[in-house]
Design an enzyme around this catalytic site. Structure first.
Site, PDB file in Angstrom:
ATOM      1  N   ARG A  52      34.481   5.464  27.916  1.00  0.00           N
ATOM      2  CA  ARG A  52      35.223   6.652  28.352  1.00  0.00           C
ATOM      3  C   ARG A  52      36.532   6.178  28.979  1.00  0.00           C
ATOM      4  O   ARG A  52      36.533   5.536  30.026  1.00  0.00           O
ATOM      5  CB  ARG A  52      34.421   7.459  29.361  1.00  0.00           C
ATOM      6  CG  ARG A  52      35.183   8.707  29.865  1.00  0.00           C
ATOM      7  CD  ARG A  52      34.496   9.326  31.060  1.00  0.00           C
ATOM      8  NE  ARG A  52      33.161   9.807  30.734  1.00  0.00           N
ATOM      9  CZ  ARG A  52      32.217  10.031  31.640  1.00  0.00           C
ATOM     10  NH1 ARG A  52      32.439   9.786  32.915  1.00  0.00           N
ATOM     11  NH2 ARG A  52      31.039  10.474  31.259  1.00  0.00           N
ATOM     12  N   ASP A  96      30.114   5.711  35.737  1.00  0.00           N
ATOM     13  CA  ASP A  96      31.447   6.115  36.161  1.00  0.00           C
ATOM     14  C   ASP A  96      32.208   4.965  36.815  1.00  0.00           C
ATOM     15  O   ASP A  96      31.601   4.077  37.441  1.00  0.00           O
ATOM     16  CB  ASP A  96      31.357   7.260  37.181  1.00  0.00           C
ATOM     17  CG  ASP A  96      31.480   8.628  36.523  1.00  0.00           C
ATOM     18  OD1 ASP A  96      32.133   8.711  35.469  1.00  0.00           O
ATOM     19  OD2 ASP A  96      30.924   9.590  37.060  1.00  0.00           O
TER      20      ASP A  96
END
Length: 319
Positions: free
Chosen positions: A193, A143
């Site tokens: 992402r 992340d």
């Protein structure tokens, strides 16, 4: 962007508001809309339901900015257990094209901030998780956090990814540097992402206005689609989803070569619509007791989320 975003992010560290959200029956229900629970068993139940509906999952054990080695070790242990639990789930209903099971992890939860040795500790912990994940048939995505961690996070990924080519990277489009980062990652054929960005960043490093962020997102997406990357389109914005669909059609990318990602509890109807049209959709599911900062960022991202929250607070509880 949400005009109240700065004010919401400013109270993301308020223990008083966190207690209010936890103890009020009305707002506790709101929390469960975005976070299925604090325990792994609650998380597994939510993941099982999504998988049965044809959606892949990416699970995040909430926690960041760990400054204690014991906490970092505990996070690693939790992720190892989580990978085992996920590997036992039935994924037959999820379309082929990519691994249906994934964990998302923040390097600051793995020890990135543990002094001068922190980046090395976090990198080694990431390698441990990837090794376990590879054995279990689960993927890992790192992340993004605030801009102060971007360089060190990408450096860690560059070290680990040669061993685990499926290791994913999150890029936040609102950062000025992100187009160049996407170009580098596309050249490397990485899974990326792409999200708009959820942290309160200064105008010296990030776009501040919605139109600018949307334009930056499209520039980044175009770089990824035209390169060798596997784009993971993380947005709920209808215009950006439509653009991604158009890009995929032009480049002949099938399910798994471009996947759509959405947050747990947001635009479920759109998730189902995309799955129904044969797309690969992954839902990001968070769990754990450090849900407060995550929830505040979700409310800050979209006015619709904030409106839902305010209606819940204003409605008297029924007895």
């Amino acid at each position: 962007m949400n005009p109240l975003r700065p004010a919401i992010l400013a109270v993301a560290g308020s223990d008083r508001l966190k207690r209010t959200l936890t103890t009020s029956p009305m707002t506790a229900g709101l929390v469960r809309r975005f976070v299925p629970g604090e325990t792994r068993s609650e998380l597994v139940a939510a993941a099982r339901e999504l998988l049965a509906g044809g959606r892949a999952v990416s699970v995040d054990f909430l926690g960041e900015y760990t400054t204690d080695r014991a906490q970092a070790d505990a996070a690693v242990a939790e992720y190892l257990g989580l990978i085992n639990d996920l590997a036992a789930l039935d994924t037959a209903a999820v379309p082929a094209g990519a691994a249906p099971l994934e964990v998302s992890v923040k390097l600051s939860a793995l020890g990135q901030w543990l002094g001068p040795d922190g980046p090395a500790i976090a990198t080694e912990n990431l390698r441990v998780l990837c090794t376990k994940a590879a054995e279990a048939g689960v993927w890992v995505t790192v992340d993004a956090e605030d801009h102060t961690t971007t360089a060190s996070t990408l450096a860690a990924i560059r070290q680990v990814r040669p061993e685990f080519p499926w290791l994913g990277t999150v890029i936040q489009a609102y950062l000025y540097r992100s187009v160049d980062d996407c170009r580098d990652l596309a050249d490397a054929g990485a899974r990326v992402r792409l999200c708009k960005g959820a942290y309160r960043e200064p105008e010296t490093v990030a776009h501040q206005h919605r139109a600018e962020v949307d334009s930056a997102y499209l520039r980044c997406l175009r770089v990824l689609v035209q390169g060798a990357a596997r784009p993971l389109v993380a947005t709920h914005d209808p215009a950006l989803i439509a653009a991604a669909t158009d890009f995929a059609a032009r480049t002949g990318r099938g399910p798994g070569e471009l996947e759509y990602q959405m947050l747990y509890g947001i635009r479920t109807d759109e998730q189902e619509r995309l799955v129904g049209r044969g797309n690969f959709v992954r839902v990001y599911i968070p769990y754990g007791n450090q849900w407060y900062g995550y929830l505040m960022r979700r409310l800050a991202e979209r006015p619709a989320n904030l409106g839902f929250f305010l209606r819940a607070v204003a409605t008297p509880a029924r007895t």
